[in-house]
Design an enzyme around this catalytic site. Structure first.
Site, PDB file in Angstrom:
ATOM      1  N   HIS A  68      32.214  37.284  38.244  1.00 38.58           N
ATOM      2  CA  HIS A  68      33.124  36.942  37.148  1.00 38.58           C
ATOM      3  C   HIS A  68      34.291  36.073  37.605  1.00 38.58           C
ATOM      4  CE1 HIS A  68      36.340  37.684  34.161  1.00 38.58           C
ATOM      5  NE2 HIS A  68      35.349  37.699  33.299  1.00 38.58           N
ATOM      6  N   GLU A  91      34.018  48.121  36.247  1.00 35.68           N
ATOM      7  CA  GLU A  91      34.192  46.822  35.592  1.00 35.68           C
ATOM      8  C   GLU A  91      35.283  45.963  36.234  1.00 35.68           C
ATOM      9  OE1 GLU A  91      33.988  46.693  31.312  1.00 35.68           O
ATOM     10  OE2 GLU A  91      33.281  48.762  31.241  1.00 35.68           O
ATOM     11  N   HIS A 124      37.304  42.783  37.151  1.00 41.40           N
ATOM     12  CA  HIS A 124      37.471  41.467  36.520  1.00 41.40           C
ATOM     13  C   HIS A 124      38.285  40.539  37.433  1.00 41.40           C
ATOM     14  CE1 HIS A 124      35.570  41.870  32.590  1.00 41.40           C
ATOM     15  NE2 HIS A 124      35.958  43.132  32.602  1.00 41.40           N
ATOM     16  N   GLU A 129      38.730  47.279  34.717  1.00 44.49           N
ATOM     17  CA  GLU A 129      38.988  47.469  33.297  1.00 44.49           C
ATOM     18  C   GLU A 129      39.088  48.943  32.911  1.00 44.49           C
ATOM     19  OE1 GLU A 129      37.475  45.851  28.944  1.00 44.49           O
ATOM     20  OE2 GLU A 129      36.565  45.070  30.772  1.00 44.49           O
TER      21      GLU A 129
END
Length: 311
Positions: free
Chosen positions: A227, A267, A269, A284
Site C-alpha cells: 500500500h 491493516e 497503511h 487501522e
C-alpha cells in the site's frame, strides 16, 4: 537467525482508523484517524494526544509543510487542512466540488501539492491559501499518492496503470507501467532521484530510475497488497503489506525483507521513518507499530519488466 523486534502502541480505539503517518518538525509522530476525524500526535515513550476535526471529514494523508506545520487531506470533506505543532487547525476549501483529495506533499517551490482522486486533477496550494488545479490528460485515472523528487512531483495513477510527474510549470507527463492492472498506490522518492511505488493489485514494488527505466519486483506473497512506501537514509524502500499483515523493505538490488506484525489483520497503511530512526507504520485497528533494525532477508528475482520511458 536474527529478526527485527516489532512493538505496537495503542493510540486510539479500533474504530478510529489510524491511516497515514509522518515525523513532524517537532520530533513527534503525527498521524491521521480517518474514521473519527482526528489528527494524532505521539512522542515515543509518552501518551498520544488527538486533535478533533469534523467527525466526517476523513483526514487521510499527512505530510510536513514548508512552514513548520503539518498539512493533510480531508478526503470526505474535500478540503486541505493545516495543523501547527501546537495543535492549531486551519482548513482550506478547494475549487472543485467533491474532488476527494488524497495524497499531499511539499514541493520544491514551497507549495503543497495534492491529488484529487475523484476529479482527475493535481492541485497546488500555497501557504497563504491560493489553489491552482491541473487536469490530468486521462479521465478515471484516480491519482493517489504524491511525492517530490528533484524539481517535480511524482504521483501514482491507480486506475490508469501509470505513474505521472508534474513540473512546477504544470506540465504533466504520464509513464505507463509494464504490468497491466497493477493499480499503483504509494510513491516515495529515493536519494538517487528515482522513485519507488507500490503495485497493490500486482503484489509488486516498482522503481523508476532517473534515466527512465522502470523495474518491477514481485513480492514473495503476491497477494500481500502493498500500500504505502517510504525511504530511509540508506535509500532502502519500506512498504506496508495491507493484505499480508506485514511490513517489508527492498534495497536497490532487489533484496526483499518482510516482517510479520504481531496482531493478526491489523491493516497496516501509512509508513515513515520515525524520530528515533526506527520505521513506524499506522495500523487501522488502532495502533502504531515500530520496527527495529536487522533481520533475515529473502532474495527474489526481478521479472523481466524493465521499461524505458521518456523523461
Amino acid at each position: 537467525m536474527t529478526t527485527r523486534t516489532v512493538e505496537e502502541y495503542a493510540v486510539s480505539g479500533r474504530d478510529s482508523g489510524p491511516y497515514a503517518i509522518t515525523t513532524g518538525p517537532d520530533g513527534a509522530l503525527w498521524f491521521t484517524l480517518v474514521h473519527s476525524g482526528q489528527i494524532g500526535r505521539l512522542v515515543p515513550g509518552q501518551e498520544p494526544t488527538r486533535h478533533q476535526l469534523a467527525g466526517d471529514s476523513g483526514p487521510t494523508v499527512i505530510s510536513n509543510g514548508p512552514d513548520g506545520a503539518l498539512w493533510f487531506t480531508e478526503y470526505r470533506a474535500h478540503r486541505i487542512g493545516r495543523i501547527t505543532t501546537a495543535g492549531r487547525v486551519t482548513e482550506f476549501a478547494l475549487p472543485t466540488a467533491q474532488c476527494s483529495p488524497f495524497g499531499i506533499a511539499a514541493g520544491p517551490d514551497g507549495a503543497l501539492w495534492f491529488t484529487e482522486t475523484a476529479a482527475d486533477r493535481i492541485g497546488r496550494l500555497t501557504t497563504d491559501g491560493t489553489v491552482t488545479e491541473y487536469p490530468l490528460p486521462r479521465t478515471g485515472a484516480f491519482p493517489s499518492a504524491i511525492a517530490a523528487a528533484g524539481d517535480a512531483m511524482w504521483f501514482t495513477m491507480n486506475q490508469a496503470n501509470a505513474i505521472g510527474h508534474i513540473g512546477m510549470d504544470g506540465r504533466i507527463t504520464v509513464h505507463e507501467l509494464p504490468t497491466e492492472a497493477a493499480a499503483p498506490v504509494g510513491i516515495a522518492a529515493g536519494p538517487d532521484g528515482g522513485v519507488w511505488f507500490t503495485e497493490i493489485a500486482a503484489g509488486q514494488i516498482g522503481r523508476r530510475m532517473p534515466d527512465g527505466r522502470i523495474t518491477e519486483y514481485p513480492l514473495p506473497d503476491r497477494s500481500a497488497r502493498p500500500h504505502a512506501v517510504t525511504t530511509d537514509a540508506d535509500g532502502t524502500a519500506w512498504f506496508t503489506e495491507w493484505g499480508g499483515n506485514r511490513v517489508g523493505s527492498i534495497t536497490s538490488d532487489g533484496t526483499v525483507t518482510v516482517h510479520d506484525l504481531p496482531t493478526p489483520a491489523s491493516e497496516p497503511h501509512g509508513i515513515t521513518v520515525g524520530p528515533d530512526g526506527a520505521v513506524w507504520t499506522a495500523l487501522e485497528t488502532g495502533a502504531l507499530a515500530r520496527i527495529e533494525p536487522t533481520t533475515t532477508t529473502t532474495n527474489i528475482t526481478t521479472r523481466n519488466t524493465e521499461q524505458r520511458n521518456p523523461s
